[in-house]
Design a protein around this motif. Sequence first.
Motif, mmCIF file in Angstrom:
data_model
loop_
_atom_site.group_PDB
_atom_site.id
_atom_site.type_symbol
_atom_site.label_atom_id
_atom_site.label_comp_id
_atom_site.label_asym_id
_atom_site.label_seq_id
_atom_site.Cartn_x
_atom_site.Cartn_y
_atom_site.Cartn_z
ATOM 1 N N PRO A 175 -88.193 6.738 34.905
ATOM 2 C CA PRO A 175 -87.300 6.901 33.749
ATOM 3 C C PRO A 175 -86.240 5.814 33.671
ATOM 4 O O PRO A 175 -85.888 5.191 34.672
ATOM 5 N N CYS A 176 -85.736 5.588 32.451
ATOM 6 C CA CYS A 176 -84.649 4.637 32.244
ATOM 7 C C CYS A 176 -83.423 5.383 31.723
ATOM 8 O O CYS A 176 -83.411 6.616 31.637
ATOM 9 N N GLY A 184 -88.731 18.453 30.793
ATOM 10 C CA GLY A 184 -89.671 18.710 31.869
ATOM 11 C C GLY A 184 -90.324 17.508 32.507
ATOM 12 O O GLY A 184 -90.172 17.285 33.720
ATOM 13 N N PRO A 185 -91.092 16.699 31.770
ATOM 14 C CA PRO A 185 -91.782 15.572 32.407
ATOM 15 C C PRO A 185 -90.837 14.587 33.081
ATOM 16 O O PRO A 185 -91.154 14.046 34.152
ATOM 17 N N MET A 189 -90.389 14.072 37.220
ATOM 18 C CA MET A 189 -90.548 12.741 37.813
ATOM 19 C C MET A 189 -89.343 12.367 38.666
ATOM 20 O O MET A 189 -89.482 11.774 39.738
ATOM 21 N N LEU A 190 -88.169 12.741 38.189
ATOM 22 C CA LEU A 190 -86.959 12.473 38.973
ATOM 23 C C LEU A 190 -86.978 13.262 40.281
ATOM 24 O O LEU A 190 -86.619 12.738 41.334
ATOM 25 N N PRO A 196 -81.206 11.239 42.867
ATOM 26 C CA PRO A 196 -80.249 11.826 41.934
ATOM 27 C C PRO A 196 -80.389 11.188 40.561
ATOM 28 O O PRO A 196 -80.757 10.016 40.443
ATOM 29 N N LEU A 197 -80.092 11.957 39.500
ATOM 30 C CA LEU A 197 -80.250 11.478 38.137
ATOM 31 C C LEU A 197 -79.500 10.187 37.905
ATOM 32 O O LEU A 197 -80.017 9.247 37.318
ATOM 33 N N GLN A 198 -78.248 10.087 38.410
ATOM 34 C CA GLN A 198 -77.458 8.915 38.095
ATOM 35 C C GLN A 198 -78.002 7.672 38.781
ATOM 36 O O GLN A 198 -77.739 6.557 38.352
#
Length: 207
Positions: A175-176, A184-185, A189-190, A196-198
């Motif tokens: 992801p970017c 969800g997708p 993947m994260l 962590p998301l950040q």
Amino acid sequence: MTAGRRIVCGVDEAGRGPLAGPVYAAAVILDARRPVRGLDDSKRLAESARLELAVHIRSRALAWAVASATVAEIDALNILRASLLAMKRAIESLALTPQRVLVDGLHCPHVGIPAEAVVGGDATVKAISAASILAKTERDAEMVRLHQRFPAYGFDRHKGYPTPDHLEALRRVGPCAVHRGSFGPVREMLLARSAPLQVALFDDVDR
């Protein structure tokens, strides 16, 4: 100009389903004296027809406005609330205050004006059709701009929707910064990357 007539505003959103990018909403007050021919649900129109109609809507409507809610707001609020927020912003940005608001779907934003949700309104209420066209064309243009920043995903083609090639790019690149981490997708993947998301939402997709 509007004496003796109720000023009715049509509202619709675009971009609830994609995995990336903001959600957009538009509000339109049509002018009965300057009708726009060919209005319909934006999803039933070819891209060329949408773009042409968008020009006519902007030039002939009594008032129109387009607004958005960011990816961060979508992840913080959820997509429904973010969509309603974008609608509220669009309505409040109108140069003319409507007396009644007609919104496509099941939910209405709280704007202090009588509002009614109209299921299938984007195909049956001209003002809502016009709003759906402006919201769609503005969001599509934004996704083309985002493609320039993040060319690995093909945003200019699928506009952030979960197409097979978009999902494949997500698996390949990750992801970017404009992917919706709550969807969800992307969330899966994260989690699979155990990051962590950040940290995972990086800008440089060409590394």
